[in-house]
Design a protein around this motif. Structure first.
Motif, mmCIF file in Angstrom:
data_model
loop_
_atom_site.group_PDB
_atom_site.id
_atom_site.type_symbol
_atom_site.label_atom_id
_atom_site.label_comp_id
_atom_site.label_asym_id
_atom_site.label_seq_id
_atom_site.Cartn_x
_atom_site.Cartn_y
_atom_site.Cartn_z
ATOM 1 N N UNK A 144 0.854 -1.340 0.008
ATOM 2 C CA UNK A 144 0.092 -0.120 0.065
ATOM 3 C C UNK A 144 0.772 1.322 -0.128
ATOM 4 N N UNK A 145 1.976 1.184 0.748
ATOM 5 C CA UNK A 145 2.907 2.230 0.832
ATOM 6 C C UNK A 145 3.217 2.898 -0.810
ATOM 7 N N UNK A 146 3.376 1.904 -1.603
ATOM 8 C CA UNK A 146 3.793 2.109 -2.841
ATOM 9 C C UNK A 146 2.746 2.812 -3.632
ATOM 10 N N UNK A 147 1.569 2.720 -3.297
ATOM 11 C CA UNK A 147 0.388 3.463 -4.038
ATOM 12 C C UNK A 147 0.211 4.886 -3.433
ATOM 13 N N UNK A 148 0.889 5.490 -2.369
ATOM 14 C CA UNK A 148 0.605 6.534 -1.909
ATOM 15 C C UNK A 148 0.805 7.791 -2.729
ATOM 16 N N UNK A 149 1.553 7.538 -3.671
ATOM 17 C CA UNK A 149 2.066 8.457 -4.860
ATOM 18 C C UNK A 149 0.704 8.743 -5.585
ATOM 19 N N UNK A 150 -0.191 7.553 -5.854
ATOM 20 C CA UNK A 150 -1.256 7.797 -6.553
ATOM 21 C C UNK A 150 -2.528 8.970 -5.664
ATOM 22 N N UNK A 151 -2.204 8.951 -4.570
ATOM 23 C CA UNK A 151 -2.925 9.661 -3.700
ATOM 24 C C UNK A 151 -2.386 11.137 -3.186
ATOM 25 N N UNK A 152 -1.500 11.433 -4.119
ATOM 26 C CA UNK A 152 -0.725 12.553 -3.870
ATOM 27 C C UNK A 152 0.140 12.675 -2.627
ATOM 28 N N UNK A 153 0.329 11.657 -1.866
ATOM 29 C CA UNK A 153 1.142 11.873 -0.775
ATOM 30 C C UNK A 153 2.813 11.361 -1.158
ATOM 31 N N UNK A 154 3.411 12.387 -1.112
ATOM 32 C CA UNK A 154 4.647 12.420 -1.980
ATOM 33 C C UNK A 154 5.924 12.593 -0.726
ATOM 34 N N UNK A 155 5.651 12.683 0.444
ATOM 35 C CA UNK A 155 6.551 13.225 1.341
ATOM 36 C C UNK A 155 6.688 12.161 2.586
ATOM 37 N N UNK A 156 7.607 11.103 2.202
ATOM 38 C CA UNK A 156 7.872 10.077 3.458
ATOM 39 C C UNK A 156 9.210 10.325 4.143
ATOM 40 N N UNK A 157 9.126 11.080 5.365
ATOM 41 C CA UNK A 157 10.515 11.260 5.919
ATOM 42 C C UNK A 157 10.837 10.146 6.534
ATOM 43 N N UNK A 158 12.039 9.574 6.685
ATOM 44 C CA UNK A 158 12.567 8.649 7.355
ATOM 45 C C UNK A 158 13.701 9.071 8.257
ATOM 46 N N UNK A 159 13.584 8.776 9.460
ATOM 47 C CA UNK A 159 14.797 9.262 10.368
ATOM 48 C C UNK A 159 16.040 8.465 10.177
ATOM 49 N N UNK A 160 17.265 9.059 9.887
ATOM 50 C CA UNK A 160 18.640 8.325 9.833
ATOM 51 C C UNK A 160 18.869 7.715 11.008
ATOM 52 N N UNK A 161 18.749 8.222 12.008
ATOM 53 C CA UNK A 161 19.370 7.674 13.351
ATOM 54 C C UNK A 161 18.614 6.316 13.611
#
Lengths: 130, 141
Positions: B73-90
């Motif tokens: 489902x995460x891969x489909x988020x772009x189709x919902x115009x959700x384009x910002x997935x922040x992942x914390x490096x630490x």
């Protein structure tokens, strides 16, 4: 201030619902407006009228129901989360062929859009969870 | 779904995912809120930190635990115009993960001949606090 409340945990296992209740009550006493209280995840379990806590313990469901009646609060239980966990109103019970409903007075079942709407409309959305 | 009065307001919503994808239902139900929120035309972003970074690990296989694998489902988020997935490096580093371990999640840029662009941004803990401070609404799961 107009506040939205989100309760993400059920009663008794976690303190979240107690804290949310105390916060909501205090906010109302201070004259703030509560736009809506939304119950999600196990938080939907706050909305069953079948809980029977020991007499010397607080009854959270009853506390929420009474607060709702007194202040005309909108207590909304997420339908998807509720169905997973067996929280049904009469309409849902009938629709799914169940022999009982258990939604508590003052609570209503609706969709997640009501939570997003809280975030949009309220000045602050305050989340109570684990 | 949203009425006219709400559509006039555009707020920034950040959904903060802190828990592993399985073991508890938080990740799955958080994703359900994210998908619903897309219908409200708000500025939606997601943050992944602590064990939440495991939600984006590629090659998830839940056959052995009887749970639905909802990671596609995460891969489909772009189709919902959700384009910002922040992942914390630490959080990645603390768990022995790198960006190579994460799914490829992209969105199509209509203004750039529908080029596929990465949705995941690896940011430091400090950078993430700055992004969080800019949000109107933060929902923690």
């Amino acid at each position: 201030m107009k506040l939205g409340i989100l309760v993400n945990e059920g009663p008794y296992t976690h303190q979240a619902s107690d804290t949310a209740y105390q916060f909501t009550k205090a906010a109302l006493e201070k004259g703030h407006e509560i736009f809506r209280v939304f119950f999600y995840h196990d938080g939907v379990n706050n909305g069953t009228r079948l809980t029977v806590p020991p007499q010397d313990d607080r009854n959270l469901q009853q506390a929420w129901s009474e607060l709702a009646e007194k202040h005309n609060l909108d207590l909304v239980v997420c339908i998807a989360a509720a169905q997973r966990r067996g929280i049904l109103d009469e309409g849902e019970a009938k629709r799914h062929g169940k022999d009982a409903s258990n939604i508590a007075p003052g609570f209503r079942i609706s969709g997640l859009g009501q939570l997003v709407e809280s975030g949009i409309v309220a000045d602050r959305l305050v989340v109570f969870g684990d | 779904m949203a009425d006219d009065a709400q559509q006039q307001v555009k707020k920034s919503f950040m959904y903060v995912n802190r828990k592993a994808p399985y073991g508890t239902i938080y990740a799955l139900e958080a994703l359900e809120v994210v998908l619903i929120s897309a219908a409200f035309e708000q500025d939606v972003s997601l943050a992944f930190l602590d064990d939440g970074v495991f939600q984006l690990v590629k090659g998830q296989n839940t056959a052995g635990i009887g749970m639905k694998n909802f990671s596609p489902t995460f891969k489909a988020l772009g189709d919902y115009e959700i384009r910002q997935l922040y992942v914390e490096r630490e959080s990645l580093e603390e768990r022995g993960l790198t960006s190579e371990d994460l799914m490829e999640i992209t969105w199509e840029d209509e203004e750039d001949d529908y080029a596929k662009k990465p949705s995941i941004r690896i940011v430091s803990r400090m950078e993430l606090t700055e992004v969080m401070a800019q949000q109107d609404v933060l929902l923690n799961f």
